[in-house]
Write a protein that holds these residues in place. Structure first.
Motif, PDB file in Angstrom:
ATOM      1  N   VAL A  27       0.840  -1.202   0.000  1.00  0.00           N
ATOM      2  CA  VAL A  27       0.000   0.000   0.000  1.00  0.00           C
ATOM      3  C   VAL A  27       0.875   1.251   0.000  1.00  0.00           C
ATOM      4  CG1 VAL A  27      -1.624   1.339   1.424  1.00  0.00           C
ATOM      5  CG2 VAL A  27      -2.008  -1.093   1.033  1.00  0.00           C
ATOM      6  N   ARG A  28       1.955   1.225   0.809  1.00  0.00           N
ATOM      7  CA  ARG A  28       2.870   2.379   0.834  1.00  0.00           C
ATOM      8  C   ARG A  28       3.529   2.586  -0.527  1.00  0.00           C
ATOM      9  NH1 ARG A  28       4.562   0.625   6.230  1.00  0.00           N
ATOM     10  NH2 ARG A  28       6.259  -0.492   5.225  1.00  0.00           N
ATOM     11  N   LEU A  29       3.901   1.483  -1.181  1.00  0.00           N
ATOM     12  CA  LEU A  29       4.541   1.576  -2.493  1.00  0.00           C
ATOM     13  C   LEU A  29       3.586   2.169  -3.522  1.00  0.00           C
ATOM     14  CD1 LEU A  29       7.048   0.920  -4.225  1.00  0.00           C
ATOM     15  CD2 LEU A  29       6.015  -1.318  -4.671  1.00  0.00           C
ATOM     16  N   VAL A  30       2.327   1.713  -3.513  1.00  0.00           N
ATOM     17  CA  VAL A  30       1.323   2.245  -4.451  1.00  0.00           C
ATOM     18  C   VAL A  30       1.104   3.731  -4.194  1.00  0.00           C
ATOM     19  CG1 VAL A  30      -1.139   2.158  -5.022  1.00  0.00           C
ATOM     20  CG2 VAL A  30       0.169   0.040  -4.856  1.00  0.00           C
ATOM     21  N   ALA A  31       1.007   4.115  -2.909  1.00  0.00           N
ATOM     22  CA  ALA A  31       0.803   5.527  -2.569  1.00  0.00           C
ATOM     23  C   ALA A  31       2.003   6.360  -2.992  1.00  0.00           C
ATOM     24  CB  ALA A  31       0.564   5.671  -1.067  1.00  0.00           C
ATOM     25  N   ALA A  32       3.215   5.830  -2.811  1.00  0.00           N
ATOM     26  CA  ALA A  32       4.426   6.565  -3.202  1.00  0.00           C
ATOM     27  C   ALA A  32       4.467   6.766  -4.716  1.00  0.00           C
ATOM     28  CB  ALA A  32       5.666   5.815  -2.733  1.00  0.00           C
ATOM     29  N   ARG A  33       4.104   5.741  -5.473  1.00  0.00           N
ATOM     30  CA  ARG A  33       4.083   5.883  -6.938  1.00  0.00           C
ATOM     31  C   ARG A  33       3.033   6.896  -7.377  1.00  0.00           C
ATOM     32  NH1 ARG A  33       4.775  -0.443  -8.682  1.00  0.00           N
ATOM     33  NH2 ARG A  33       7.016  -0.528  -8.380  1.00  0.00           N
ATOM     34  N   ARG A  34       1.861   6.871  -6.722  1.00  0.00           N
ATOM     35  CA  ARG A  34       0.796   7.831  -7.048  1.00  0.00           C
ATOM     36  C   ARG A  34       1.276   9.260  -6.782  1.00  0.00           C
ATOM     37  NH1 ARG A  34      -3.228   6.451  -3.419  1.00  0.00           N
ATOM     38  NH2 ARG A  34      -3.644   4.588  -4.644  1.00  0.00           N
ATOM     39  N   MET A  35       1.913   9.469  -5.609  1.00  0.00           N
ATOM     40  CA  MET A  35       2.419  10.809  -5.279  1.00  0.00           C
ATOM     41  C   MET A  35       3.522  11.235  -6.242  1.00  0.00           C
ATOM     42  SD  MET A  35       2.373  11.137  -1.129  1.00  0.00           S
ATOM     43  CE  MET A  35       3.111   9.580  -0.724  1.00  0.00           C
ATOM     44  N   GLN A  36       4.355  10.286  -6.678  1.00  0.00           N
ATOM     45  CA  GLN A  36       5.423  10.618  -7.617  1.00  0.00           C
ATOM     46  C   GLN A  36       4.839  11.075  -8.951  1.00  0.00           C
ATOM     47  OE1 GLN A  36       8.025   7.357  -8.539  1.00  0.00           O
ATOM     48  NE2 GLN A  36       9.465   8.631  -9.694  1.00  0.00           N
ATOM     49  N   ARG A  37       3.815  10.363  -9.447  1.00  0.00           N
ATOM     50  CA  ARG A  37       3.182  10.772 -10.709  1.00  0.00           C
ATOM     51  C   ARG A  37       2.531  12.142 -10.570  1.00  0.00           C
ATOM     52  NH1 ARG A  37       1.579   5.203 -10.962  1.00  0.00           N
ATOM     53  NH2 ARG A  37      -0.459   5.772 -10.114  1.00  0.00           N
ATOM     54  N   ARG A  38       1.875  12.371  -9.422  1.00  0.00           N
ATOM     55  CA  ARG A  38       1.245  13.672  -9.193  1.00  0.00           C
ATOM     56  C   ARG A  38       2.296  14.779  -9.159  1.00  0.00           C
ATOM     57  NH1 ARG A  38      -2.251  13.732  -3.989  1.00  0.00           N
ATOM     58  NH2 ARG A  38      -3.514  12.358  -5.267  1.00  0.00           N
ATOM     59  N   ALA A  39       3.418  14.528  -8.498  1.00  0.00           N
ATOM     60  CA  ALA A  39       4.495  15.528  -8.425  1.00  0.00           C
ATOM     61  C   ALA A  39       5.069  15.797  -9.812  1.00  0.00           C
ATOM     62  CB  ALA A  39       5.593  15.040  -7.483  1.00  0.00           C
ATOM     63  N   GLU A  40       5.200  14.749 -10.634  1.00  0.00           N
ATOM     64  CA  GLU A  40       5.713  14.948 -11.996  1.00  0.00           C
ATOM     65  C   GLU A  40       4.751  15.808 -12.819  1.00  0.00           C
ATOM     66  OE1 GLU A  40       6.344  10.977 -13.429  1.00  0.00           O
ATOM     67  OE2 GLU A  40       8.240  10.753 -12.373  1.00  0.00           O
ATOM     68  N   ARG A  41       3.418  15.568 -12.674  1.00  0.00           N
ATOM     69  CA  ARG A  41       2.434  16.378 -13.411  1.00  0.00           C
ATOM     70  C   ARG A  41       2.474  17.841 -12.960  1.00  0.00           C
ATOM     71  NH1 ARG A  41      -1.090  11.806 -12.669  1.00  0.00           N
ATOM     72  NH2 ARG A  41      -2.086  12.897 -10.948  1.00  0.00           N
ATOM     73  N   VAL A  42       2.572  18.044 -11.631  1.00  0.00           N
ATOM     74  CA  VAL A  42       2.637  19.416 -11.104  1.00  0.00           C
ATOM     75  C   VAL A  42       3.898  20.106 -11.608  1.00  0.00           C
ATOM     76  CG1 VAL A  42       2.922  20.768  -8.981  1.00  0.00           C
ATOM     77  CG2 VAL A  42       1.212  18.960  -9.091  1.00  0.00           C
ATOM     78  N   SER A  43       5.020  19.356 -11.620  1.00  0.00           N
ATOM     79  CA  SER A  43       6.281  19.918 -12.098  1.00  0.00           C
ATOM     80  C   SER A  43       6.173  20.313 -13.576  1.00  0.00           C
ATOM     81  CB  SER A  43       7.398  18.897 -11.909  1.00  0.00           C
ATOM     82  OG  SER A  43       8.593  19.339 -12.502  1.00  0.00           O
ATOM     83  N   LEU A  44       5.534  19.444 -14.379  1.00  0.00           N
ATOM     84  CA  LEU A  44       5.365  19.757 -15.804  1.00  0.00           C
ATOM     85  C   LEU A  44       4.491  20.999 -15.983  1.00  0.00           C
ATOM     86  CD1 LEU A  44       5.867  16.479 -17.211  1.00  0.00           C
ATOM     87  CD2 LEU A  44       4.946  18.038 -18.902  1.00  0.00           C
ATOM     88  N   ARG A  45       3.388  21.096 -15.202  1.00  0.00           N
ATOM     89  CA  ARG A  45       2.515  22.272 -15.289  1.00  0.00           C
ATOM     90  C   ARG A  45       3.277  23.543 -14.919  1.00  0.00           C
ATOM     91  NH1 ARG A  45      -1.907  20.852 -11.647  1.00  0.00           N
ATOM     92  NH2 ARG A  45      -2.056  18.769 -12.440  1.00  0.00           N
ATOM     93  N   ALA A  46       4.092  23.439 -13.865  1.00  0.00           N
ATOM     94  CA  ALA A  46       4.859  24.615 -13.433  1.00  0.00           C
ATOM     95  C   ALA A  46       5.866  25.007 -14.510  1.00  0.00           C
ATOM     96  CB  ALA A  46       5.573  24.310 -12.118  1.00  0.00           C
TER      97      ALA A  46
END
Length: 107
Positions: free
Chosen positions: A78-97
């Motif tokens: 569960v922690r691994l899935v959550a970490a991957r989800r947060m990583q994808r979200r951070a990558e999208r936010v970084s791309l938007r910025a």
């Protein structure tokens, strides 16, 4: 009236009140073979019985250990899935910025 006790039904169970055992006069002293000791057999039988009584406890402990291991593995997944989800979200936010910065610089 004197009541004589037997081996199966002694008069008293108090060892201090029992009559001392005397050797038989018909048998010479020291001629008998030593008694077979069953202490080891009784001890092993008692130990086996104790082990048999502890088997359910050992099985329950092993079962609990297995459940804890499964729960730990599940939490890790569960922690691994959550970490991957947060990583994808951070990558999208970084791309938007980055896009927003590029748009601001170009205009």
């Amino acid at each position: 009236m004197t009541v004589i006790g037997t081996i199966d039904r002694p008069i008293t169970h108090d060892p201090q009140k029992l009559a001392p055992m005397t050797s038989s006069t018909s048998e010479p002293s020291g001629s008998a073979t030593p008694d077979v000791t069953t202490i080891g057999a009784n001890a092993s039988r008692q130990n086996r019985t104790r082990e048999m009584q502890l088997i359910p406890e050992a099985m329950a402990r092993a079962h609990m250990h297995e459940r804890l291991r499964e729960a730990d593995a599940e939490r890790q997944a569960v922690r691994l899935v959550a970490a991957r989800r947060m990583q994808r979200r951070a990558e999208r936010v970084s791309l938007r910025a980055r896009r927003a910065l590029a748009m601001a610089v170009m205009h």
